[in-house]
Design a protein around this motif. Structure first.
Motif, PDB file in Angstrom:
ATOM      1  N   ALA A  91       3.050   9.642   2.581  1.00  0.00           N
ATOM      2  CA  ALA A  91       4.255   9.203   1.872  1.00  0.00           C
ATOM      3  C   ALA A  91       3.940   8.432   0.589  1.00  0.00           C
ATOM      4  O   ALA A  91       4.770   7.662   0.111  1.00  0.00           O
ATOM      5  CB  ALA A  91       5.098   8.330   2.806  1.00  0.00           C
ATOM      6  N   LEU A  92       2.741   8.659   0.039  1.00  0.00           N
ATOM      7  CA  LEU A  92       2.423   7.989  -1.225  1.00  0.00           C
ATOM      8  C   LEU A  92       2.890   8.842  -2.391  1.00  0.00           C
ATOM      9  O   LEU A  92       2.988  10.060  -2.292  1.00  0.00           O
ATOM     10  CB  LEU A  92       0.913   7.773  -1.339  1.00  0.00           C
ATOM     11  CG  LEU A  92       0.292   6.706  -0.437  1.00  0.00           C
ATOM     12  CD1 LEU A  92      -1.221   6.687  -0.635  1.00  0.00           C
ATOM     13  CD2 LEU A  92       0.878   5.321  -0.717  1.00  0.00           C
ATOM     14  N   GLU A  93       3.158   8.171  -3.493  1.00  0.00           N
ATOM     15  CA  GLU A  93       3.437   8.886  -4.740  1.00  0.00           C
ATOM     16  C   GLU A  93       2.101   9.470  -5.229  1.00  0.00           C
ATOM     17  O   GLU A  93       1.043   8.897  -4.939  1.00  0.00           O
ATOM     18  CB  GLU A  93       3.978   7.907  -5.785  1.00  0.00           C
ATOM     19  CG  GLU A  93       5.307   7.270  -5.406  1.00  0.00           C
ATOM     20  CD  GLU A  93       6.472   8.259  -5.485  1.00  0.00           C
ATOM     21  OE1 GLU A  93       6.480   9.088  -6.415  1.00  0.00           O
ATOM     22  OE2 GLU A  93       7.349   8.213  -4.608  1.00  0.00           O
ATOM     23  N   LEU A 133       0.906   8.546   6.527  1.00  0.00           N
ATOM     24  CA  LEU A 133       2.126   9.326   6.770  1.00  0.00           C
ATOM     25  C   LEU A 133       2.355  10.365   5.670  1.00  0.00           C
ATOM     26  O   LEU A 133       3.337  11.103   5.700  1.00  0.00           O
ATOM     27  CB  LEU A 133       3.336   8.393   6.847  1.00  0.00           C
ATOM     28  CG  LEU A 133       3.455   7.560   8.137  1.00  0.00           C
ATOM     29  CD1 LEU A 133       4.369   6.369   7.929  1.00  0.00           C
ATOM     30  CD2 LEU A 133       3.941   8.421   9.291  1.00  0.00           C
ATOM     31  N   GLU A 175      -0.336   7.064  -6.775  1.00  0.00           N
ATOM     32  CA  GLU A 175      -0.846   6.105  -5.794  1.00  0.00           C
ATOM     33  C   GLU A 175      -1.918   6.762  -4.919  1.00  0.00           C
ATOM     34  O   GLU A 175      -2.915   6.141  -4.568  1.00  0.00           O
ATOM     35  CB  GLU A 175       0.286   5.641  -4.868  1.00  0.00           C
ATOM     36  CG  GLU A 175       1.290   4.740  -5.514  1.00  0.00           C
ATOM     37  CD  GLU A 175       2.442   4.446  -4.562  1.00  0.00           C
ATOM     38  OE1 GLU A 175       2.905   3.303  -4.567  1.00  0.00           O
ATOM     39  OE2 GLU A 175       2.863   5.343  -3.807  1.00  0.00           O
ATOM     40  N   ASP A 219      -4.007  -2.844   2.440  1.00  0.00           N
ATOM     41  CA  ASP A 219      -3.358  -2.797   3.750  1.00  0.00           C
ATOM     42  C   ASP A 219      -1.950  -2.204   3.712  1.00  0.00           C
ATOM     43  O   ASP A 219      -1.579  -1.423   4.581  1.00  0.00           O
ATOM     44  CB  ASP A 219      -3.294  -4.198   4.367  1.00  0.00           C
ATOM     45  CG  ASP A 219      -4.690  -4.713   4.693  1.00  0.00           C
ATOM     46  OD1 ASP A 219      -5.585  -3.865   4.891  1.00  0.00           O
ATOM     47  OD2 ASP A 219      -4.887  -5.931   4.715  1.00  0.00           O
ATOM     48  N   ASP A 220      -1.164  -2.567   2.706  1.00  0.00           N
ATOM     49  CA  ASP A 220       0.230  -2.118   2.707  1.00  0.00           C
ATOM     50  C   ASP A 220       0.388  -0.651   2.302  1.00  0.00           C
ATOM     51  O   ASP A 220       1.465  -0.080   2.442  1.00  0.00           O
ATOM     52  CB  ASP A 220       1.100  -3.025   1.821  1.00  0.00           C
ATOM     53  CG  ASP A 220       0.735  -2.871   0.356  1.00  0.00           C
ATOM     54  OD1 ASP A 220      -0.429  -2.509   0.067  1.00  0.00           O
ATOM     55  OD2 ASP A 220       1.605  -3.108  -0.504  1.00  0.00           O
ATOM     56  N   LEU A 221      -0.691  -0.048   1.795  1.00  0.00           N
ATOM     57  CA  LEU A 221      -0.577   1.359   1.398  1.00  0.00           C
ATOM     58  C   LEU A 221      -1.176   2.311   2.430  1.00  0.00           C
ATOM     59  O   LEU A 221      -1.048   3.536   2.320  1.00  0.00           O
ATOM     60  CB  LEU A 221      -1.257   1.585   0.034  1.00  0.00           C
ATOM     61  CG  LEU A 221      -0.535   0.981  -1.161  1.00  0.00           C
ATOM     62  CD1 LEU A 221      -1.324   1.215  -2.440  1.00  0.00           C
ATOM     63  CD2 LEU A 221       0.873   1.568  -1.299  1.00  0.00           C
ATOM     64  N   GLU A 249      -9.565   1.783   8.572  1.00  0.00           N
ATOM     65  CA  GLU A 249      -8.137   1.531   8.868  1.00  0.00           C
ATOM     66  C   GLU A 249      -7.322   2.794   8.643  1.00  0.00           C
ATOM     67  O   GLU A 249      -6.431   3.131   9.424  1.00  0.00           O
ATOM     68  CB  GLU A 249      -7.601   0.425   7.944  1.00  0.00           C
ATOM     69  CG  GLU A 249      -8.185  -0.934   8.243  1.00  0.00           C
ATOM     70  CD  GLU A 249      -7.131  -1.904   8.743  1.00  0.00           C
ATOM     71  OE1 GLU A 249      -5.942  -1.563   8.622  1.00  0.00           O
ATOM     72  OE2 GLU A 249      -7.515  -2.969   9.238  1.00  0.00           O
ATOM     73  N   ALA A 252      -0.457   2.697   5.721  1.00  0.00           N
ATOM     74  CA  ALA A 252       0.534   3.426   6.542  1.00  0.00           C
ATOM     75  C   ALA A 252       1.224   4.528   5.731  1.00  0.00           C
ATOM     76  O   ALA A 252       1.291   5.683   6.180  1.00  0.00           O
ATOM     77  CB  ALA A 252       1.551   2.463   7.146  1.00  0.00           C
ATOM     78  N   PRO A 253       1.705   4.225   4.518  1.00  0.00           N
ATOM     79  CA  PRO A 253       2.290   5.324   3.719  1.00  0.00           C
ATOM     80  C   PRO A 253       1.275   6.439   3.451  1.00  0.00           C
ATOM     81  O   PRO A 253       1.629   7.620   3.451  1.00  0.00           O
ATOM     82  CB  PRO A 253       2.695   4.647   2.398  1.00  0.00           C
ATOM     83  CG  PRO A 253       2.833   3.209   2.721  1.00  0.00           C
ATOM     84  CD  PRO A 253       1.879   2.930   3.850  1.00  0.00           C
TER      85      PRO A 253
END
Lengths: 262, 88
Positions: free
Chosen positions: A18-20, A16, A23, A8-10, A40, A12-13
């Motif tokens: 915005a992940l490394e 967007l 990741e 869940d916390d990854l 999701e 949105a990034p």
């Protein structure tokens, strides 16, 4: 993380962008396996894709515009050229009707003259083939106009496609219209196809490539292909163009020509 | 006739795009500042969440949470404006 089985916390990034990199790889592997997170992520991407509308400049990137203008420049004026007979022809276009009328008149007088009949037949065939060319080219001009509209209004996301080999000058652009889940591929300087082969486009987000369709190149090495994607477009991560047997392949087998990361 | 129809479609499309742009800008403006900031840095600035955390001096978890809450809020705001955000 609220649930160790999900990410869940990854999401949105991820949506967007915005992940490394490490990741991203991990998240994509998880998404391929977990339907809940995949939904999701798709939902979050739906929101982030709308962010494009808020882009301050509605003008497409200079590179995209230049590419498009180059394409329009080389193609639209080129069409009448293609429709015209070579200038060495005895019937230059301006006096074609005169020639046609004269031929008809002569034909009436010389009914049964085999050479004249042959000539008429040939002219008819040429007229037919020109009409056919017009029929083929007109929708293409409309498509170019639609592409331009997509680009200028920032309706589309653009992804550059790069040659798979350093020796190749081939290049391409992928325009993605998320709203219609539609993709348009525009390519330039593609190598001519050997007889019995065709270019095929592939998309994938895991190890199962999906065929977007097949296409041939024009004499100048350019090509365009419009595709409607079966799956939610933001899920796809990469695109390939390969050379395949004329009937198309179920999975990529031939030479990789263009690649892109979505 | 086809040309006129296309032109009309283009004009309608252009008008609709402008409406969506206004809606999107308004929705962004109504996000809590901290959420809007991380979304803008990520989407328009091209920064990763790690880079954003470093830049803002906030914990990584906080940045990720703000992103998540921001997207949820954005979705809610857009839906309230009648802009459909649906799953396929």
């Amino acid at each position: 993380m609220t649930d160790s089985d999900h990410i869940d916390d990854l999401i949105a990034p991820y949506a967007l962008g915005a992940l490394e990199p490490d990741e991203l790889e991990w998240v994509e592997a998880h998404l391929a396996a977990c339907e809940r997170c995949r939904l999701e992520a798709a939902e979050a991407k739906e929101v982030t894709s709308l962010l494009a509308y808020a882009t301050p400049a509605q003008t497409p990137p200079a590179r995209v515009r230049a590419d498009l203008m180059r394409r329009l420049d080389t193609r639209i004026p080129a069409q009448p050229e293609r429709l015209r007979r070579p200038s060495t022809s005895w019937w230059a276009s301006w006096w074609r009707p005169v020639a046609l009328a004269a031929s008809l008149g002569l034909a009436v007088m010389l009914v049964g003259t085999a050479s004249m009949l042959r000539q008429m037949e040939q002219m008819q065939q040429e007229l037919h083939s020109e009409r056919e060319q017009t029929r083929v080219l007109a929708p293409r001009a409309t498509q170019e106009a639609q592409l331009m509209s997509m680009l200028i209004t920032s309706e589309a996301d653009t992804t550059p496609l790069r040659p798979a080999s350093e020796q190749s000058a081939a290049s391409g652009l992928l325009l993605t219209d998320y709203r219609q889940n539609k993709v348009v591929l525009m390519a330039h300087d593609l190598p001519a196809l050997a007889p019995g082969t065709i270019y095929q486009v592939w998309f994938g987000y895991d190890n199962q490539p999906f065929s977007g369709g097949v296409f041939r190149v024009e004499l100048d090495g350019s090509a365009s292909l419009e595709m409607v994607m079966p799956d939610y477009m933001p899920l796809y991560r990469w695109v390939w163009v390969t050379v395949e047997p004329e009937s198309g392949s179920a999975t990529p087998t031939g030479t990789l020509t263009l690649t892109g990361t979505l | 006739v086809q040309g006129i129809a296309d032109l009309r479609t283009d004009v309608e499309e252009e008008a609709w795009l402008r409406v969506r742009r206004e809606m999107m800008l308004e929705a962004l403006a109504r996000l809590p500042e901290a959420q809007r900031q991380v979304i803008e840095l990520a989407y328009f600035g091209g920064l990763t969440h790690v880079e954003i955390a470093a830049r803002l001096g906030d914990p990584l978890g906080t940045v990720k949470t703000r992103m998540r809450l921001g997207l949820l809020k954005l979705r809610e705001l857009l839906q309230a404006q009648g802009l459909e955000v649906t799953m396929r």
